[in-house]
Motif scaffolding. Structure first.
Motif, PDB file in Angstrom:
ATOM      1  N   GLN A  47       0.823  -1.207   0.000  1.00 29.54           N
ATOM      2  CA  GLN A  47       0.000   0.000   0.000  1.00 29.54           C
ATOM      3  C   GLN A  47       0.857   1.257   0.000  1.00 29.54           C
ATOM      4  N   SER A  48       2.010   1.210   0.662  1.00 31.90           N
ATOM      5  CA  SER A  48       2.876   2.390   0.682  1.00 31.90           C
ATOM      6  C   SER A  48       3.414   2.694  -0.712  1.00 31.90           C
ATOM      7  N   ASP A  49       3.718   1.646  -1.480  1.00 26.72           N
ATOM      8  CA  ASP A  49       4.167   1.862  -2.857  1.00 26.72           C
ATOM      9  C   ASP A  49       3.045   2.451  -3.708  1.00 26.72           C
ATOM     10  N   LEU A  50       1.830   1.910  -3.541  1.00 28.21           N
ATOM     11  CA  LEU A  50       0.687   2.398  -4.315  1.00 28.21           C
ATOM     12  C   LEU A  50       0.361   3.844  -3.952  1.00 28.21           C
ATOM     13  N   ASP A  51       0.466   4.187  -2.678  1.00 26.86           N
ATOM     14  CA  ASP A  51       0.149   5.542  -2.239  1.00 26.86           C
ATOM     15  C   ASP A  51       1.113   6.573  -2.809  1.00 26.86           C
ATOM     16  N   ALA A  52       2.280   6.134  -3.244  1.00 27.71           N
ATOM     17  CA  ALA A  52       3.269   7.073  -3.780  1.00 27.71           C
ATOM     18  C   ALA A  52       3.046   7.381  -5.254  1.00 27.71           C
ATOM     19  N   VAL A  53       2.111   6.687  -5.898  1.00 28.73           N
ATOM     20  CA  VAL A  53       1.869   6.911  -7.327  1.00 28.73           C
ATOM     21  C   VAL A  53       0.919   8.087  -7.510  1.00 28.73           C
ATOM     22  N   GLN A  54       1.388   9.094  -8.245  1.00 30.16           N
ATOM     23  CA  GLN A  54       0.568  10.253  -8.531  1.00 30.16           C
ATOM     24  C   GLN A  54      -0.326  10.022  -9.747  1.00 30.16           C
ATOM     25  N   GLY A  55       0.117   9.156 -10.649  1.00 33.21           N
ATOM     26  CA  GLY A  55      -0.690   8.876 -11.832  1.00 33.21           C
ATOM     27  C   GLY A  55      -0.118   7.711 -12.609  1.00 33.21           C
ATOM     28  N   PHE A  56      -0.981   7.071 -13.389  1.00 29.25           N
ATOM     29  CA  PHE A  56      -0.580   5.969 -14.258  1.00 29.25           C
ATOM     30  C   PHE A  56      -0.736   6.415 -15.703  1.00 29.25           C
ATOM     31  N   LEU A  57       0.303   6.209 -16.494  1.00 25.82           N
ATOM     32  CA  LEU A  57       0.303   6.592 -17.899  1.00 25.82           C
ATOM     33  C   LEU A  57       0.409   5.325 -18.745  1.00 25.82           C
ATOM     34  N   LEU A  58      -0.653   5.024 -19.483  1.00 27.38           N
ATOM     35  CA  LEU A  58      -0.705   3.805 -20.282  1.00 27.38           C
ATOM     36  C   LEU A  58      -0.494   4.133 -21.746  1.00 27.38           C
ATOM     37  N   GLY A  59       0.498   3.491 -22.356  1.00 28.31           N
ATOM     38  CA  GLY A  59       0.759   3.691 -23.770  1.00 28.31           C
ATOM     39  C   GLY A  59      -0.296   3.012 -24.620  1.00 28.31           C
ATOM     40  N   ASP A  60      -0.012   2.901 -25.899  1.00 28.79           N
ATOM     41  CA  ASP A  60      -0.984   2.341 -26.839  1.00 28.79           C
ATOM     42  C   ASP A  60      -0.727   0.839 -27.005  1.00 28.79           C
ATOM     43  N   PHE A  61      -1.502  -0.001 -26.304  1.00 29.29           N
ATOM     44  CA  PHE A  61      -1.365  -1.452 -26.405  1.00 29.29           C
ATOM     45  C   PHE A  61      -2.704  -2.097 -26.055  1.00 29.29           C
TER      46      PHE A  61
END
Length: 231
Positions: A47-61
């Motif tokens: 959860q500590s790792d997840l809480d540090a994510v400000q955003g997810f950027l998904l390429g074209d796949f």
């Protein structure tokens, strides 16, 4: 992992590397994985790792919808998809899958940062505000897109690490944030060769600059407990 670690997901390592370099030029930490690696990571992440994510950027796949579903089970961070070629049908499918925004390429990282922040504001605005939460700051304004903050309409020039710390504390005003949380956001969960104690120096310098301009110290620091922005 709420300014500044972004997770980049694309089957093309060159795309991940390119965006990672662009984020670094803006002083924002990021980490890239291939889709299969990412799906394994998010199911096992703490959860500590997840809480540090400000955003997810998904390429074209093709697996973007699957990735978005997995992200939503574990995180409320913004999900932004990049499209090599945009189409109405594709955009609708991605939004239905839980992706927050779809951007056509090329797109500047500062636009990604601004759109991510706008999504955060909408999400947080829909949540009940605790009665004890302090009012939103009026004299201090932060932008979350690479610009320096302003106090009374006048820019306050800050080194990028101090700026990211301030943005993170302001966004979470009234909440106690540990030194580890601040470190993960500013340096990235997977940083090497940097000690968490460096955060103490950054925060100390930041508090002094804010106090000089505001006339008071808006950041409460408690040893072993962390930091709180009270405005």
């Amino acid at each position: 992992m709420k300014p500044s670690m972004y997770f980049l997901v694309d089957p093309r390592e060159s795309v991940n590397a390119g965006y990672k370099a662009s984020f670094e030029r803006e002083g924002v930490s990021s980490f890239g994985l291939l889709p299969d690696e990412f799906l394994s990571w998010i199911e096992a992440a703490s959860q500590s790792d997840l809480d540090a994510v400000q955003g997810f950027l998904l390429g074209d796949f093709e697996e973007r919808a699957k990735c978005a579903t997995s992200i939503r089970r574990h995180s409320r961070a913004p999900i932004i998809a990049l499209a090599d070629l945009r189409s109405l049908e594709q955009t609708v499918q991605l939004l239905d899958a839980g992706i927050d925004d779809v951007l056509g390429k090329p797109v500047h990282v500062r636009e990604i940062l601004a759109r991510s922040e706008a999504i955060w504001r909408r999400v947080n605005g829909a949540l009940p505000v605790p009665a004890e939460a302090p009012p939103a700051p009026e004299r201090l304004k932060v932008f979350h897109d690479g610009r320096d903050p302003e106090i009374d309409g006048v820019p306050l020039s800050l080194p990028r690490r101090e700026r990211h710390i301030l943005e993170y504390l302001v966004r979470n005003r009234g909440r106690r944030l540990t030194k580890t949380q601040v470190f993960n956001v500013v340096y990235g969960v997977y940083s090497n060769g940097v000690e968490e104690s460096v955060i103490e120096g950054h925060v100390s310098k930041l508090r002094k600059k804010l106090a000089e301009r505001l006339g008071h110290d808006p950041i409460e620091a408690k040893r072993y407990m962390g930091y709180t922005y009270n405005g």
